[in-house]
Design an enzyme around this catalytic site. Structure first.
Site, PDB file in Angstrom:
ATOM      1  N   ASN A  84       0.805  -1.224   0.000  1.00  0.00           N
ATOM      2  CA  ASN A  84       0.000   0.000   0.000  1.00  0.00           C
ATOM      3  C   ASN A  84       0.841   1.278   0.000  1.00  0.00           C
ATOM      4  OD1 ASN A  84      -2.419   1.776   0.993  1.00  0.00           O
ATOM      5  ND2 ASN A  84      -0.881   1.954   2.622  1.00  0.00           N
ATOM      6  N   TYR A 148       2.701   9.467 -11.696  1.00  0.00           N
ATOM      7  CA  TYR A 148       1.866   8.711 -10.752  1.00  0.00           C
ATOM      8  C   TYR A 148       0.977   7.698 -11.484  1.00  0.00           C
ATOM      9  CZ  TYR A 148      -1.512   7.790  -7.009  1.00  0.00           C
ATOM     10  OH  TYR A 148      -2.309   7.181  -6.072  1.00  0.00           O
ATOM     11  N   SER A 151       2.991   4.868 -12.978  1.00  0.00           N
ATOM     12  CA  SER A 151       3.476   3.930 -11.943  1.00  0.00           C
ATOM     13  C   SER A 151       2.349   2.987 -11.519  1.00  0.00           C
ATOM     14  CB  SER A 151       4.032   4.681 -10.724  1.00  0.00           C
ATOM     15  OG  SER A 151       2.993   5.242  -9.936  1.00  0.00           O
TER      16      SER A 151
END
Ligand SMILES: NC(=O)c1ccc[n+]([C@@H]2O[C@H](COP(=O)([O-])OP(=O)(O)OC[C@H]3O[C@@H](n4cnc5c(N)ncnc54)[C@H](O)[C@@H]3O)[C@@H](O)[C@H]2O)c1
Length: 257
Positions: A84, A148, A151
């Site tokens: 996470n 972001y 990824s």
């Protein structure tokens, strides 16, 4: 090897990770909270005796090896791994510095790869389950998310690779792709681009942001025996954002003149 089930949650000191930690504790797991913010993880351990705080930067291979050694010594098994830990930054393509690109890739993608690889031997022992936390930004392109979003798209594919290769050991790998959730990570993004909140709500059928617990419940399901035949999947937990096309703003103004 301990007999209690063991969950490992990276970035478990706050936000979505912390909500997942609390659900695993309620289900009777021992939980290793793997986070750069050791102080917060340690405070958690003072409240919950079943929490083992481990200071670790998931993008650092030495930290990850040391973390895996601690978990092997302490528990000898991993039943649930939640990758996470993640970071975000919003920049236009032309202003996305290479350092920022590499930093985001290293935490979000390298971290997920490294931690899973290091803990696979301990998951093999008990047919563990992996849940990688991606993002709706990995499924739908939005402005300012070149690093972001890319990824997180890579994390979604990495999940399929993990499911493919580790399935024969009974290890399942799935992904959750949260929409916007009110956490510290999101607060920083909204501060940088205040107009973002309204534009998100325009595309979310449920017309609200998600809560940490709503993401964590899906993570916990994917790690549970009830999710025992689910692997290689990405579940968007996003109030309907992924499914929405155009028209919500017009519909709302017609319904609320
Ligand atoms: N909040 C959202 O709206 C949202 C939406 C989609 C996806 N996500 C994803 O959910 C995950 C959790 O997000 P959040 O909003 O709870 O974030 P957060 O910033 O509130 O918490 C992230 C946690 O990860 C830890 N962390 C950061 N970098 C780390 C590293 N290199 N090694 C170890 N720990 C590290 C932090 O110390 C923190 O405890 C992230 O992967 C994020 O990309 C969040």
């Amino acid at each position: 090897m301990v007999t209690k089930k063991v969950a490992v949650v990276t970035g478990g000191a706050r936000g979505i990770g912390l909500a997942a930690v609390e659900i695993f504790l309620a289900k009777g797991y021992d939980v290793a909270v793997v986070d750069m913010s050791y102080t917060v993880a340690n405070e958690l351990a003072e409240t919950y005796s079943s929490v083992l705080p481990i200071e670790c930067d998931v993008s650092n291979p030495d930290d990850v090896s040391a973390m895996a050694a601690v978990i092997e010594r302490q528990y000898g098994r991993v039943d649930a791994l939640v990758n996470n830990a993640g970071i975000a930054a919003l920049h236009p393509i032309e202003e996305t510095g290479f350092d920022s690109w590499k930093k985001i890739m290293s935490v979000n993608l390298d971290g997920t790869f490294l931690v899973t690889q290091a803990l696979t031997p301990l998951m093999k022992k008990v047919s563990g389950a992996i849940v990688n936390v991606a993002s709706i930004a990995g499924l739908r392109a939005s402005t300012l998310r070149t690093a972001y979003g890319t990824s997180k798209a890579a994390v979604i594919h990495l999940t399929k690779q993990q499911a493919m290769e580790l399935g024969e050991h009974g290890i399942r790998a799935n992904c959750v792709a949260p929409g916007p959730v009110e956490t510290e990570l999101l607060a920083k993004l909204v501060e940088a681009a205040p107009e973002m909140k309204a534009s998100y709500l325009e595309t979310i059928p449920l017309n609200r942001f998600g809560q940490e617990k709503e993401i964590a419940e899906v993570i916990a399901f994917l790690c549970s025996p009830e999710g025992g035949y689910v692997t290689g999947q990405t579940i968007a937990v996003d109030g309907g954002f992924q499914s929405a096309g155009v028209g919500l703003t017009a519909l709302r103004s017609t319904n609320n003149p």
